[in-house]
Design a protein around this motif. Structure first.
Motif, short mmCIF file in Angstrom:
data_model
loop_
_atom_site.label_atom_id
_atom_site.label_comp_id
_atom_site.label_asym_id
_atom_site.label_seq_id
_atom_site.Cartn_x
_atom_site.Cartn_y
_atom_site.Cartn_z
N GLY A 80 -2.34 17.34 19.62
CA GLY A 80 -1.49 17.24 20.81
C GLY A 80 -0.03 17.42 20.47
O GLY A 80 0.68 18.24 21.07
N ILE A 140 4.91 24.97 21.15
CA ILE A 140 5.32 25.68 22.35
C ILE A 140 6.82 25.53 22.57
O ILE A 140 7.46 26.38 23.20
CB ILE A 140 4.50 25.21 23.57
N LEU A 155 11.35 15.75 28.12
CA LEU A 155 11.27 16.14 26.71
C LEU A 155 10.57 17.48 26.50
O LEU A 155 10.85 18.18 25.55
CB LEU A 155 10.54 15.06 25.90
N VAL A 156 9.63 17.82 27.39
CA VAL A 156 8.82 19.01 27.12
C VAL A 156 8.97 20.08 28.20
O VAL A 156 9.47 21.18 27.94
CB VAL A 156 7.34 18.64 26.95
N ARG A 178 12.24 21.81 28.71
CA ARG A 178 12.68 22.64 27.59
C ARG A 178 11.95 23.96 27.51
O ARG A 178 12.39 24.86 26.82
CB ARG A 178 12.49 21.88 26.29
N VAL A 179 10.78 24.07 28.14
CA VAL A 179 10.13 25.39 28.17
C VAL A 179 10.44 26.07 29.50
O VAL A 179 9.81 27.06 29.86
CB VAL A 179 8.61 25.31 27.94
N GLU A 207 3.09 29.89 31.53
CA GLU A 207 2.16 29.94 30.40
C GLU A 207 2.47 28.86 29.37
O GLU A 207 1.57 28.17 28.89
CB GLU A 207 2.18 31.32 29.75
N ALA A 208 3.75 28.73 29.04
CA ALA A 208 4.13 27.70 28.07
C ALA A 208 3.75 26.31 28.58
O ALA A 208 3.34 25.43 27.82
CB ALA A 208 5.62 27.77 27.77
N ILE A 242 1.20 25.51 30.38
CA ILE A 242 -0.22 25.23 30.18
C ILE A 242 -0.46 24.68 28.78
O ILE A 242 -1.11 23.63 28.61
CB ILE A 242 -1.06 26.51 30.41
N VAL A 243 0.09 25.35 27.76
CA VAL A 243 -0.10 24.86 26.39
C VAL A 243 0.53 23.48 26.23
O VAL A 243 -0.08 22.57 25.66
CB VAL A 243 0.52 25.83 25.37
N ALA A 244 1.75 23.32 26.75
CA ALA A 244 2.44 22.04 26.59
C ALA A 244 1.64 20.92 27.25
O ALA A 244 1.50 19.83 26.66
CB ALA A 244 3.83 22.13 27.19
N ILE A 299 -1.57 20.87 27.85
CA ILE A 299 -2.80 20.61 27.07
C ILE A 299 -2.45 19.69 25.90
O ILE A 299 -3.19 18.75 25.58
CB ILE A 299 -3.45 21.92 26.58
N GLY A 300 -1.30 19.94 25.29
CA GLY A 300 -0.84 19.06 24.21
C GLY A 300 -0.65 17.63 24.71
O GLY A 300 -1.09 16.68 24.07
N ILE A 301 -0.01 17.49 25.87
CA ILE A 301 0.20 16.15 26.44
C ILE A 301 -1.14 15.49 26.76
O ILE A 301 -1.34 14.30 26.55
CB ILE A 301 1.10 16.25 27.69
#
Lengths: 326, 434, 293
Positions: free
Chosen positions: A299, A306, C89-90, C93-94, C99-100, C102-104, C106-108
């Motif tokens: 995660g 990204i 925080l995330v 910043r993107v 698209e970014a 979605i990845v971010a 998924i990370g969260i």
């Protein structure tokens, strides 16, 4: 014209070099990584198929597990129940992918944007439920295994690690150059044009529906090839491969590696696998007291990745340094 | 919210499971680094390495936690008593995420990177079936603790064993006649609509009907369901017993809704404890279960007639009289299944000693030695009870416990005999090539 | 059971499911409608709400209703704070790049699941309902709390409608949703609106989770299903349409409930899913609202 040819020559050289590296890798990789790389190459084909529709055509699908499963079940069931040979079963998997992607494309392409995402996701859910509904034939969530004796291609034993790696590499090479050819061909240019501005492309006289349908079918068949190869090489098929996670995974692999890059899917698949694998190793060896699993590390890694590579690894590399990257 | 960390403490010693393995794990990581060419000459003092395929994440995590604790306790008990053939036992754990694809990769990792001697410990059926081809191809003995019918059905391969726990077919055959004679003759089966549930649906009726019972209704529940009330009208009104087996976190809802639907006037209940493993039987909403019956692989609550072996086992794995962690009474164990890890490790020990096992080159010998075993007598190594092993189908048969919920506890009211569950072998692994 | 009562029960169940769906979809509808990002972690905010509800309810002693009410206040606040932090925080910043994001997210999602697994554990745990009453119909009994969720859902929906349609905050949100660039030109702090909407959407998910957790259980993987169903409801209803969201939830809830009367369960799920998908195929812009862009 000369400029185009030069770009193509550079791109061709790069792709040939990647294949050469993958070929040489099998002689240097330790057994575990050798076996894993064969799996990654097959799954990278799944990601490449996804990339064709998502990266190049701009259609975000959340149902691609159904195309992978069409290949998986098409090949798996025809070996298990009908004793078909490997080539015939592979053909059955491809045919499954072809029929399904044509039907799904025909219906789902009436929608665009987020509606397309939802419709494909729901069709994917229907496909998943079908694998459970026919539990008498599929053994549902538990799945089925193919005996080793059935997994031979002429004199070649597909369960032998060397043969398996080579088979996976051949499939990957074909898929890579098919993708490269498709995106470099006029067809691929139209797809990119559709992604950038569908309305304008239509006004220029292109039948965008037909082109998008073509992209969906090509994408579906490539994903089905990956699924069929997966079951024939590794011998197991079950419902979990049809669940929505396996629709999200290729999206993640493509985004991490770089959407609309030919090599991004491979890079993303490798990276995601080793993120999980090495996280487990790190936790086992260095932080055995921590009540943490790979989830937390992956995660954090995804978020950091990204933030620094917002267009995925190769997408950002192309933006910043290597403009000619296909 | 806090306090979960302490539950990972090894029950009776102030030593964490992972600390115990720390040194070994670090060494393993170093030796397994890519490109590091290794050879494994079995030294007489070199540890026997057991690859433990653990459900640390994913849907099986609640089970996985306890499987890990029991495995650690059993390994320690074996080591304290001198190990296997004088060699210490080392458990190498890998998370399989309760996912069949990762499961197969983990088996490859054990074989090719960790170079473990065997792989063991998998619970969820789809992970077992998904990992089996890898085990067969790598000729890696693979001892599962799953209770699925997959091994006994003959659909896997010669390297897969399930000697430490009975399978679904034996379980449902064993309890059938007792239900017909003691609970009710007209039964409706409520089961998940996929392979595990279908095994219950298909294997249960034979002996139940032979004892005079009739299956009057079948109510399959789709796997994506989170609410169950809408299926209850399908239960015929002449039903005397509802037989329920549901796997997954939705079980509390299921029981609660059943209670709301029927009130105090419903049919009797017979359930499989599977879905209530790791769940406190006194949880709010489960009051409706009072008086109902459960199959248990091994009793959760300490029974008055428990043997010394059972008491020693419970102390070693760290569960109190209520079957919860001695460190946290809210942390309820998966008692009906986890004993299988304990017993399977002892079976691996017995087979390795019989085979004179030296190292990975002897894996085929180990398979044959396991197939030569026939019986595991009740005692400290097999606290759940005597087991009879059928080499042809690589599956053990044993006794089953039927308990009734009363006074907020599960009390054993009947213990089936081994013969109650036995059936003719339907496959022969021993005739397959090694 | 006779056909009539059976259908009645299925309708009742469908209604409860619709209420639950509308409630969970509401937060997603806002985030999705205003920010145009696919927040894959939305289901995890729901999960976090349920897990926190369990934590709060078990800490507060006395009558179950006290713990429940405390959870109803505390849990959404914490979840809102977590969402705000991750947005600042995330996502910011993107640049809310679809698209970014979605990845971010998924990370969260992974991070939130890890937190729940580490501090809460892998078990499913129940929260006691604030009141326990069984309505006795002539043919079967039914939980009064389940029916009260329908009322609670209606209440939350009405409040949200009021906020969106009748207050200045709602006006600013609608302006941002309609055209973020023009809104900026008119001096609306779009950046702060996004942060607020994201946190508010997560809080709505948490409220839904607290209301639902007495009839389901808190579990660290529970965010998955609500996420998918919420997406479906939001898109079928039509982006940015509160009315559409309600109608879509009713459509999905009732069709799921009633189709299950006539077909074997898994087949019923297949038919219901297919039917809803086809609605979208032949009406891509959703039932109400403008075409999804």
């Amino acid at each position: 014209m000369n400029a185009f040819a030069a770009i193509d020559r550079r791109a061709l050289a790069l792709h040939l070099a990647v294949i050469a590296v993958l070929f040489v890798l099998q002689f240097v990789l330790p057994a575990y990584h050798h076996g894993i790389m064969a799996r990654i190459l097959v799954l990278a084909v799944f990601a490449m198929g996804y990339n064709l529709l998502f990266g190049y055509t701009g259609l975000l699908s959340l149902g691609h597990a159904m195309f992978f499963s069409a290949g998986l079940y098409g090949a798996g069931l025809s070996v298990y129940h009908l004793d078909w040979s490997v080539p015939a079963a592979f053909g059955a998997g491809l045919a499954g992918g072809l029929v399904l992607s044509a039907a799904v494309g025909f219906l789902a392409l009436r929608t665009t944007g987020v509606a397309f995402l939802i419709v494909t996701m729901m069709f994917g859910q229907v496909a998943y439920l079908f694998t459970l509904y026919f539990t008498d034939w599929t053994r549902g969530e538990e799945g089925l295994t193919l005996p080793q004796a059935a997994r031979v291609l002429g004199p070649l034993d597909l369960t032998d690690p060397t043969t398996r790696y080579f088979a996976a590499l051949v499939l990957f090479t074909i898929a890579l150059f098919v993708t490269l050819a498709l995106v470099r061909a006029p067809f691929g240019r139209v797809l990119v044009a559709i992604r950038e501005n569908e309305e304008r492309t239509r006004m220029l006289g292109y039948d965008t529906f037909r082109n998008k349908l073509g992209a969906t079918i090509a994408s579906g068949v490539i994903c089905a090839a990956s699924g069929a190869a997966y079951v024939l090489l590794f011998g197991y098929f079950g419902s979990s491969f049809a669940a929505v996670q396996y629709s999200i995974l290729p999206l993640l692999w493509v985004l991490v590696g770089g959407a609309a890059t030919t090599l991004g899917p491979l890079l993303g698949t490798i990276l995601m696998f080793y993120l999980v694998d090495l996280s487990n190793d790190l936790l086992n060896s260095r932080f055995p007291d921590w009540d943490v699993s790979y989830l937390g590390i992956v995660g954090v890694a995804l978020v950091l990745l990204i933030l620094f590579f917002p267009k995925g690894l190769l997408g950002s590399v192309r933006d910043r340094w290597v403009r000619w990257l296909p | 919210m806090t306090g979960k960390r302490t539950s990972l403490l090894l029950p009776n010693k102030n030593l964490t499971r992972r600390t115990a393995l720390k040194g070994m794990g670090a060494a393993a990581g170093l030796m397994a680094a890519p490109g590091f060419v290794r050879y494994s000459q079995a030294q007489s003092s070199e540890p026997i390495r057991i690859g433990f395929q653990a459900h640390r994440t994913g849907i099986g995590a609640a089970y996985g936690r306890w499987y890990e604790r029991v495995t650690t306790a059993a390994a320690q008990a074996i080591n304290d008593a001198g190990g296997i053939n004088g060699r210490p036992l080392e458990i190498v754990t890998e998370d399989d995420g309760t996912d069949p694809k990762r499961g197969a990769e983990v088996v490859e990792k054990f074989a090719n990177q960790h170079k473990t001697d065997v792989v063991f410990g998998t619970l969820f059926s789809h992970v077992v079936v998904g990992s089996a081809p890898a085990a067969g191809e790598l000729k890696m003995p693979y001892y599962v603790v799953s209770e699925g019918y997959h091994v006994a059905s003959g659909s896997l391969n010669r390297y897969v064993f399930q000697p430490g726990i009975t399978d679904v077919k034996a379980q449902v055959r064993a309890v059938g006649p007792w239900i017909a004679e003691n609970v009710g003759k007209k039964i409706t089966l409520v089961y998940p609509d996929y392979a595990f549930g279908h095994d219950h649906r298909d294997k249960f009726p034979e002996r139940f009907e032979a004892a005079g019972g009739t299956v009057v209704g079948l109510v399959p529940i789709p796997p994506t369901e989170t609410s169950f009330t809408r299926y209850f009208p399908q239960i015929p009104s002449d039903t005397e017993v509802i037989y329920h087996v549901m796997v997954g976190p939705g079980v509390l809802t299921f029981v609660k809704e059943l209670g709301e639907f029927y009130g105090s006037s419903g049919p009797k209940l017979f359930g499989f404890i599977d879905s209530l493993e790791a769940v406190d039987i006194n949880s709010p909403g489960l009051e409706f279960l009072d008086g109902s019956y459960f199959w248990e692989g091994m009793p959760r609550y300490l029974q008055p007639d428990a043997s010394d072996a059972v008491k020693a086992y419970r102390a070693a794995v760290g569960i109190d009289d209520n079957g919860a962690s001695v460190n946290d009474p809210k942390d309820v164990s998966t008692s009906a299944h986890m004993f299988g890890c304990w017993e399977t490790l002892y079976i691996i020990k017995e087979a390795m000693e019989a085979a004179g096992y030296q190292g990975p080159a002897d894996r085929a010998k180990l398979v044959e030695a396991t197939e030569a075993l026939t019986e595991f007598p009740e005692g400290p190594e097999h606290p759940q009870g005597l087991k009879v092993f059928s080499p042809m189908i690589h599956q053990s048969f044993g006794q089953q416990y039927i308990s009734q919920v009363s006074g907020g506890k599960l009390n054993v009211v009947h213990t089936t005999s081994i013969e109650d569950g036995m059936y003719e072998p339907e496959a022969d692994y021993t005739s397959m090539p090694l | 059971m006779a056909f009539g009562p059976y259908l009645f029960l299925a309708t009742l169940e469908g209604l409860v499911m619709a209420a639950v769906l509308a409630l969970t979809a509401l937060g997603l509808s806002l985030v999705f409608g205003v920010m145009r990002v696919v927040n894959v972690a939305h289901g995890e905010f729901f999960m976090l709400g349920a897990v926190l509800a369990w934590a709060v309810a078990t800490t507060v002693s006395g009558h179950p209703a006290l713990g429940f009410l405390a959870a109803l206040v505390v849990s959404p606040l914490i979840v809102g704070a977590v969402a705000l932090v991750s947005e600042r925080l995330v996502l910011r910043r993107v640049n809310y790049n679809p698209e970014a994001t979605i990845v971010a997210t998924i990370g969260i999602l992974y991070i939130l699941q890890q937190l729940a697994l580490t501090f809460y554990g892998p078990e499913a745990r129940p929260v006691v309902a604030p009141f326990d009453y069984r309505i006795r119909f002539p043919w079967f009994g039914y939980s009064a709390y389940k029916l009260s969720i329908v009322a609670a859902s209606a209440l939350v929906l009405a409040a949200t409608w009021f906020l969106l349609a009748r207050t200045r905050i709602g006006l600013v949100m609608r302006a941002t949703q309609f055209d973020a660039e023009t809104a900026t030109a008119f001096g609306i702090p779009v950046d702060r609106v996004y942060a607020g909407v994201f946190a508010f959407g997560a809080m709505l998910a948490a409220v839904a989770a607290v209301l639902i957790v007495p009839i389901q259980q808190a579990h660290y993987l529970m965010g998955h299903d609500p996420l998918l169903l919420s997406f479906i409801v939001v898109i079928i209803g039509g982006l940015g349409s509160l009315r559409g969201t309600i109608v879509a939830a009713l459509l999905i809830g009732l069709s799921d409930g009633i189709i299950s009367v006539f077909f074997s369960p898994t087949l019923a799920k297949i038919i219901a899913t297919m039917a809803v998908a086809l609605v979208l195929v032949f009406r891509p812009q959703g039932l109400f609202g403008v075409a999804a862009r």
